[in-house]
Design an enzyme around this catalytic site. Sequence first.
Site, short mmCIF file in Angstrom:
data_model
loop_
_atom_site.label_atom_id
_atom_site.label_comp_id
_atom_site.label_asym_id
_atom_site.label_seq_id
_atom_site.Cartn_x
_atom_site.Cartn_y
_atom_site.Cartn_z
CD GLU A 166 -16.25 44.62 -10.18
OE1 GLU A 166 -17.05 43.81 -10.60
OE2 GLU A 166 -16.45 45.44 -9.24
C1 FAD Z 1 -8.01 46.35 -3.80
C2 FAD Z 1 -9.20 45.53 -3.91
C3 FAD Z 1 -10.51 45.92 -4.09
C4 FAD Z 1 -11.44 45.10 -4.06
N1 FAD Z 1 -12.72 45.55 -3.97
C5 FAD Z 1 -13.75 44.82 -4.00
C6 FAD Z 1 -15.13 45.41 -3.54
O1 FAD Z 1 -15.30 46.56 -3.57
N2 FAD Z 1 -16.08 44.43 -3.55
C7 FAD Z 1 -15.92 43.03 -3.53
O2 FAD Z 1 -16.84 42.38 -3.37
N3 FAD Z 1 -14.74 42.57 -3.57
C8 FAD Z 1 -13.64 43.29 -3.85
N4 FAD Z 1 -12.36 42.77 -4.04
C9 FAD Z 1 -12.35 41.35 -4.07
C10 FAD Z 1 -11.82 40.76 -5.56
O3 FAD Z 1 -12.88 41.05 -6.43
C11 FAD Z 1 -11.33 39.54 -5.20
O4 FAD Z 1 -10.03 39.41 -4.63
C12 FAD Z 1 -11.22 38.61 -6.76
O5 FAD Z 1 -12.65 38.52 -6.99
C13 FAD Z 1 -10.58 37.39 -6.52
O6 FAD Z 1 -10.91 36.63 -5.53
P1 FAD Z 1 -9.86 36.16 -4.45
O7 FAD Z 1 -9.00 37.32 -4.10
O8 FAD Z 1 -10.36 35.34 -3.28
O9 FAD Z 1 -9.04 34.97 -5.36
P2 FAD Z 1 -9.18 33.70 -5.82
O10 FAD Z 1 -10.89 33.38 -6.00
O11 FAD Z 1 -8.53 32.50 -4.55
O12 FAD Z 1 -8.41 33.49 -6.99
C14 FAD Z 1 -6.91 33.06 -6.88
C15 FAD Z 1 -6.54 32.56 -8.47
O13 FAD Z 1 -7.22 31.32 -8.88
C16 FAD Z 1 -8.06 31.68 -10.22
N5 FAD Z 1 -9.12 30.67 -9.94
C17 FAD Z 1 -10.14 30.82 -8.98
N6 FAD Z 1 -11.09 30.22 -9.26
C18 FAD Z 1 -11.16 29.73 -10.46
C19 FAD Z 1 -11.96 29.03 -11.44
N7 FAD Z 1 -12.98 28.55 -11.05
N8 FAD Z 1 -11.41 28.84 -12.65
C20 FAD Z 1 -10.42 29.60 -13.20
N9 FAD Z 1 -9.28 30.11 -12.14
C21 FAD Z 1 -9.84 30.17 -11.05
C22 FAD Z 1 -8.25 33.03 -10.26
O14 FAD Z 1 -8.47 33.83 -11.66
C23 FAD Z 1 -7.02 33.63 -9.67
O15 FAD Z 1 -6.09 33.61 -10.55
C24 FAD Z 1 -11.31 43.74 -3.94
C25 FAD Z 1 -9.72 43.25 -4.03
C26 FAD Z 1 -8.63 44.16 -3.99
C27 FAD Z 1 -7.31 43.40 -3.71
#
Ligand code: FAD
Length: 580
Positions: free
Chosen positions: A432
Amino acid sequence: MARYQAPLREINFVLNDILDAGRLTRLPGFSEATPDVLSGLVEEAARLLEEQLAPLSAKSDAGCTFQDGEVIVPEGFKPFYKLYRESGWVGLAQKTEYGGQGLPYTLGKVVEEMVSSANVAFTLYPALTASCFEAIEANGSEEQKKIYLPRLATGEWTGTMCMTEPQAGSDIGAVKTRAYPQADGRYRLEGTKIFISSGEHQMADNIVHFVLARLPDSPPGVKGLSTFIVPKFLLSTDGLPGARNTVRCLSIEHKMGLHGSCTCTLTFENAKGWRVGEPNQGIHNMFVMMNMARIMVGVQGLGQCELATQNAIRYAQERRQGKAASGGETLIEHPDVRRMLLTMKAMTEGARVLAYETGLYVDLSRHHPDAAVRQEAQDWVDLNTPLVKAFCTDAAVELAALAIQVYGGHGYIREHGIEQILRDSKILCLYEGTNGIQAMDLVRRKLTQHEGRLPRRFFERVRNEIPDDAPLRFIAQPLLKAVEDLEATTLWMQDALRTRSEDAAFGGADFLRAFALTYLGYNWLRMSRAALRHADAGFAKSKRVTAEFFVQRLLPQVHALCGTVRNPTQSLMSLSAANF
Ligand SMILES: Cc1cc2nc3c(=O)[nH]c(=O)nc-3n(C[C@H](O)[C@H](O)[C@H](O)COP(=O)(O)OP(=O)(O)OC[C@H]3O[C@@H](n4cnc5c(N)ncnc54)[C@H](O)[C@@H]3O)c2cc1C
């Protein structure tokens, strides 16, 4: 195994003595939601969750299984979900015209806290269903509302939120899934979504996927996204689930925790979908769902804080180890253990006020007859959402680790179920919108929205409520100092956003914590004031001592954090990625 007993006295104290939830009855449609009715419903939910859901928590840690495209949820989830939905808990806060219970959103948050303590992995099945309901209610056509809302309100069908793709996590504008318009007004969806919670299971007759996708002629980035309903089963002419749609689960993830919640990779291949709302307005439609879901995740964090805290206290009251200076032999007599327990109590009880108050503002923003009150309440919801989401979830991880510490080596051993709290909690800081993204939301949006009106409301309110009477002086003066420092840092942030945006971004996470701790200071002021007139002397004493601990040991962090935020970052940012 971790045990759970709903903290009914604490819940009622916050609802009635701090937030005056009785004022909900003055809102149109809620005249029957009196404090007695709410407290009766909370008790009923507590019984159900303590007796039927909490005992499934350790077992559900074994996880979901994936077989031939189907997901099998943990043993016990299916019958419990049936019981939970048939008792009306899924649509507790949804409108009665769609088959919901029409009760306050605030009550929904209280129940959600208890569900999250009893079994946080289970929470997502009903909670995302409620979020899906809200997204369709806000932007769906009358026909879509007629078809989907009654089934979602009763939990007969569940919902999902399909945004994430391998290349599109925090950067939602990178979504590639395509939606091609068809001659009959429907859309053909093609693409892959990852990490989709509740993406496949057999607990409900249908699953309503709420999908973010891109029309063929759309602009790049977030401005080119639209939202679609893609049901697992297409509806036959009588409105019942019929043929299977071509959205399929390819696999489920093997995770650190939250094992009872299935996390699915979904492929959309020639899948039939229906657009919700206007083309290219998808990010706005999704934000309706996301903002509510962010509060929900914060409440999940609160539930885990409570679980960690009450188990640590029970254990420390029972386990004998060494002799303390007081002569006592249980862990709770040792000052260092007491430090940990008071930290846990101060954070959990303070966070509960923050979370419930945000729920109350959601009700006021939706139902109050006066537009000015609705507007003010909406400002509070906007300000509080990133605070609730990030602070309560960071606290959950922090307190879960402290609970293990209180248990010593026994906390590290599976059979006590304490390490599960830590494993289950970490995800709350990530989905989220990661807590880093919450900090950006607070700093970039909430501090600047309406020329800084949101934080101004907070500072004005707290200053006006800081008393000058002796019994509360212990908290009034330190709180005033924290407010002054935070206010100065807010002005610094607003200036940095205009002139040194990297400084502002670098300090975002610390600033959010400073803001949340000051908010908790305000909550502890109100709790201390209410405790002065509380009939139960033991309860009043516990509140007073915890408030003193908060003032002496946690509130001072605000000054250190504010100082940290205002440090320059130029040299830190000058280090090249390769030289790290
Ligand atoms: C168990 C689980 C359930 C989930 N359920 C859902 C779901 O139901 N629906 C859905 O759509 N998604 C879901 N997700 C996905 C989840 O919302 C994403 O994993 C999350 O939004 C982060 O994206 P990412 O993993 O690609 O990390 P990234 O976007 O790659 O981020 C990695 C790190 O970089 C930082 N970062 C990235 N961009 C920026 C920025 N612009 N400024 C500052 N810091 C930044 C982040 O804060 C983080 O610390 C789920 C994930 C998991 C693991």
